[in-house]
Design a protein around this motif. Sequence first.
Motif, mmCIF file in Angstrom:
data_model
loop_
_atom_site.group_PDB
_atom_site.id
_atom_site.type_symbol
_atom_site.label_atom_id
_atom_site.label_comp_id
_atom_site.label_asym_id
_atom_site.label_seq_id
_atom_site.Cartn_x
_atom_site.Cartn_y
_atom_site.Cartn_z
ATOM 1 N N LEU A 96 0.720 -1.151 -0.011
ATOM 2 C CA LEU A 96 -0.484 -0.109 0.032
ATOM 3 C C LEU A 96 0.958 1.330 0.032
ATOM 4 O O LEU A 96 0.418 2.481 -0.714
ATOM 5 N N HIS A 97 2.134 1.085 0.768
ATOM 6 C CA HIS A 97 2.856 2.633 0.954
ATOM 7 C C HIS A 97 4.299 1.822 1.456
ATOM 8 O O HIS A 97 4.745 1.174 2.082
ATOM 9 N N GLU A 98 5.329 3.278 0.891
ATOM 10 C CA GLU A 98 6.122 3.224 1.224
ATOM 11 C C GLU A 98 6.539 4.570 2.158
ATOM 12 O O GLU A 98 6.448 5.783 2.178
ATOM 13 N N VAL A 99 7.335 3.802 3.390
ATOM 14 C CA VAL A 99 8.095 5.537 4.184
ATOM 15 C C VAL A 99 9.099 4.617 4.526
ATOM 16 O O VAL A 99 9.759 4.003 4.865
ATOM 17 N N LYS A 100 9.940 6.200 4.898
ATOM 18 C CA LYS A 100 11.469 6.394 5.642
ATOM 19 C C LYS A 100 11.616 5.556 6.720
ATOM 20 O O LYS A 100 10.732 5.490 7.633
ATOM 21 N N ILE A 101 12.325 5.252 6.787
ATOM 22 C CA ILE A 101 12.691 4.474 8.560
ATOM 23 C C ILE A 101 14.716 4.895 8.951
ATOM 24 O O ILE A 101 15.128 4.258 8.030
ATOM 25 N N ASP A 105 16.646 2.154 4.713
ATOM 26 C CA ASP A 105 15.993 2.714 5.065
ATOM 27 C C ASP A 105 14.630 4.046 4.637
ATOM 28 O O ASP A 105 14.208 4.802 4.438
ATOM 29 N N VAL A 106 13.682 2.303 3.807
ATOM 30 C CA VAL A 106 13.012 1.898 3.490
ATOM 31 C C VAL A 106 11.443 1.341 4.266
ATOM 32 O O VAL A 106 12.322 -0.083 3.766
ATOM 33 N N LEU A 107 10.754 1.370 4.635
ATOM 34 C CA LEU A 107 10.006 0.588 5.024
ATOM 35 C C LEU A 107 8.480 0.285 3.938
ATOM 36 O O LEU A 107 7.752 1.177 3.803
ATOM 37 N N ILE A 108 8.409 -1.080 3.730
ATOM 38 C CA ILE A 108 6.911 -1.488 3.257
ATOM 39 C C ILE A 108 5.909 -1.783 3.856
ATOM 40 O O ILE A 108 5.928 -2.362 4.405
ATOM 41 N N LEU A 109 4.836 -1.085 3.604
ATOM 42 C CA LEU A 109 3.758 -1.443 4.215
ATOM 43 C C LEU A 109 2.725 -2.091 3.084
ATOM 44 O O LEU A 109 2.571 -1.819 2.535
ATOM 45 N N ILE A 133 9.093 6.952 12.062
ATOM 46 C CA ILE A 133 9.453 5.330 11.541
ATOM 47 C C ILE A 133 10.550 5.058 12.335
ATOM 48 O O ILE A 133 11.726 5.054 11.544
ATOM 49 N N VAL A 134 11.019 4.897 13.566
ATOM 50 C CA VAL A 134 12.250 4.663 13.771
ATOM 51 C C VAL A 134 12.387 2.936 13.902
ATOM 52 O O VAL A 134 11.783 2.352 14.797
ATOM 53 N N ALA A 135 13.656 2.308 13.786
ATOM 54 C CA ALA A 135 13.987 0.918 13.795
ATOM 55 C C ALA A 135 14.355 0.896 15.689
ATOM 56 O O ALA A 135 14.735 1.666 16.110
ATOM 57 N N PRO A 136 14.070 -0.205 16.020
ATOM 58 C CA PRO A 136 13.767 -1.938 15.149
ATOM 59 C C PRO A 136 12.159 -1.669 15.346
ATOM 60 O O PRO A 136 11.385 -0.667 15.522
ATOM 61 N N VAL A 137 11.595 -2.549 14.163
ATOM 62 C CA VAL A 137 10.704 -2.713 14.116
ATOM 63 C C VAL A 137 9.742 -4.229 13.372
ATOM 64 O O VAL A 137 10.826 -5.017 12.646
ATOM 65 N N GLY A 186 17.411 -2.451 14.607
ATOM 66 C CA GLY A 186 17.860 -1.174 14.812
ATOM 67 C C GLY A 186 19.389 -1.159 14.952
ATOM 68 O O GLY A 186 19.873 -2.385 15.015
ATOM 69 N N SER A 187 19.763 -0.040 15.142
ATOM 70 C CA SER A 187 21.382 0.418 15.051
ATOM 71 C C SER A 187 21.532 1.139 16.542
ATOM 72 O O SER A 187 21.522 2.392 16.470
ATOM 73 N N THR A 188 22.290 0.564 17.250
ATOM 74 C CA THR A 188 22.862 1.295 17.903
ATOM 75 C C THR A 188 23.461 2.436 18.158
ATOM 76 O O THR A 188 23.683 3.550 18.478
ATOM 77 N N ILE A 189 24.262 1.803 16.994
ATOM 78 C CA ILE A 189 25.801 3.384 17.022
ATOM 79 C C ILE A 189 24.625 4.932 16.700
ATOM 80 O O ILE A 189 24.593 6.059 16.396
ATOM 81 N N LEU A 190 23.144 4.448 15.571
ATOM 82 C CA LEU A 190 22.836 4.937 15.021
ATOM 83 C C LEU A 190 21.509 5.870 15.256
ATOM 84 O O LEU A 190 21.386 6.698 15.795
ATOM 85 N N LYS A 191 21.193 5.263 16.100
ATOM 86 C CA LYS A 191 20.854 5.828 17.876
ATOM 87 C C LYS A 191 20.976 6.501 18.981
ATOM 88 O O LYS A 191 20.663 7.641 18.596
ATOM 89 N N ILE A 192 22.201 6.650 18.494
ATOM 90 C CA ILE A 192 23.237 7.568 19.767
ATOM 91 C C ILE A 192 23.266 8.894 18.854
ATOM 92 O O ILE A 192 23.176 9.978 19.190
ATOM 93 N N ALA A 193 23.450 8.343 17.699
ATOM 94 C CA ALA A 193 23.954 9.254 16.663
ATOM 95 C C ALA A 193 22.913 10.381 16.367
ATOM 96 O O ALA A 193 22.725 11.566 16.531
ATOM 97 N N ASP A 194 21.755 9.358 16.217
ATOM 98 C CA ASP A 194 20.199 10.618 16.141
ATOM 99 C C ASP A 194 20.210 11.322 17.748
ATOM 100 O O ASP A 194 19.822 12.535 17.454
ATOM 101 N N ALA A 195 20.299 10.617 18.620
ATOM 102 C CA ALA A 195 20.158 11.225 19.965
ATOM 103 C C ALA A 195 21.139 12.822 19.959
ATOM 104 O O ALA A 195 20.750 13.497 20.492
ATOM 105 N N ILE A 196 22.774 12.376 19.609
ATOM 106 C CA ILE A 196 23.668 13.542 19.407
ATOM 107 C C ILE A 196 22.771 14.564 18.854
ATOM 108 O O ILE A 196 22.887 15.672 19.208
#
Length: 446
Positions: free
Chosen positions: A307-312, A319-323, A353-357, A388-398
């Motif tokens: 139905l749809h694609e979104v960035k994750i 970086d794309v999640l199919i719905l 939309i943030v991993a993990p999913v 999900g990625s812990t490194i990317l999570k920390i980077a996003d947090a910063i």
Amino acid sequence: MSTMKKSRKFLAVLLTVCICITAVILPASAYEPDFEVPADEGVFLMSLDTGQVLYEQNADKQMAPASMTKVMSTIVALENCQDLGEMVTAPSYIYDEFVGINVSTAGISPGEQLSVKDLLYCMMLQSANEAASIIADHFGGSIESFAEMMNKKAAELGCTNTHFVNPHGLDADGHYTSPRDMATIAQYALGVNGFRDICTSTRYTLPQTNIREEQVVVTTILMQDEYRGGDLYNPYIKGIKTGTTDNAGRCFVSTYQRDGENLLLVVMNAPNTDDDDNQAFTQTQQFYDWAHNNFDLETLVEKGSVLHEVKIKQSFDTDVLILTAASDVTLLLPSGADKTAVQYVATLDDEEIVAPVKKGDKIGKMTLKLGGETIGEVDMLAEKDVKGSTILKIADAIHGALSSTAAKIILVLVILFILVYILFVIRSINLQKKKGKIKRHKKYKL
């Protein structure tokens, strides 16, 4: 609260929501029957497959329901009965209100003993009023108490234009329902264990009782009786209940099953003519023919379809999640309708939309619109797991921490402090070097 009661409450809420779903909106001519409908008549025609309302007139007007009342009486009895074989003795007082008036009965006598099952068949097939009152006395302790049970159930189902004062439907002040509410009650009844078997039967054999011999009761729904219906007989009609009084006119709530389509129709206050021409039956036939000939079931969305694609975010996997669709979306559309005119509008549960999913997680919903009106909805689910990625999570947090104005000001101040400190250190070093040169110069001079 028992599991059964919880499931009934959930079903009641679900039915209320389904009844309120807006019908497909197309040019008005597509919804106009090609036959006359009396202005005072109440009509509610809906699809049991999709919840769509195909036609309504005076749908929320309070009207006398006549013996359609017995649908609710049967619901309350079945849901409070532990054993359909339980024997009940007809109390004498329930006959007092029938004295001097012409009412439909099964000929049950005071003191006669019948099972709950026998009484329900008498009530629903032959529309026996004394059977309804016997049922009411048995389960409610009195007519009034049983009526309160009926009203409580109506409220639970979301009925807003319904109030009962008796279990049989004879005209009485304060006894009414509406076509829409009657449709809600009937649809719920179809899901109550045992109800469908009763209302779709055409005849039932009452066993010998303590007063009389074996007897056969027959349905008042001539449209489903192959032997007595004559020209009225329609093999696609499956129950539910007729009703007629001076105040209510001719009434009929019924279901229709044909070629995979399932419809429910309520007709109230149809003309009560003196002859045998039951206008409720006539209108029922016309409405079902009209619906069958002018509407088709169309599957607009298939379960599992993309139905749809979104960035994750915060995943190295993608970086794309199919719905995908959680279920089919099947709707009744006017025959020949242009399905390409349907608009699909995606709405996400969260802005990002943030991993993990996990596969199957609900991410949002897809709304189907036609002519600016909502005609259906379906949940959108994640097609697969995304780690999900812990490194990317920390980077996003910063990054998030530094995105605010206050954080930016603090960062600038820190940088300035560091620069000032560096300059101070450099100046100090230069001064120390300069002092060292002066000392050495003096030593050589001495």
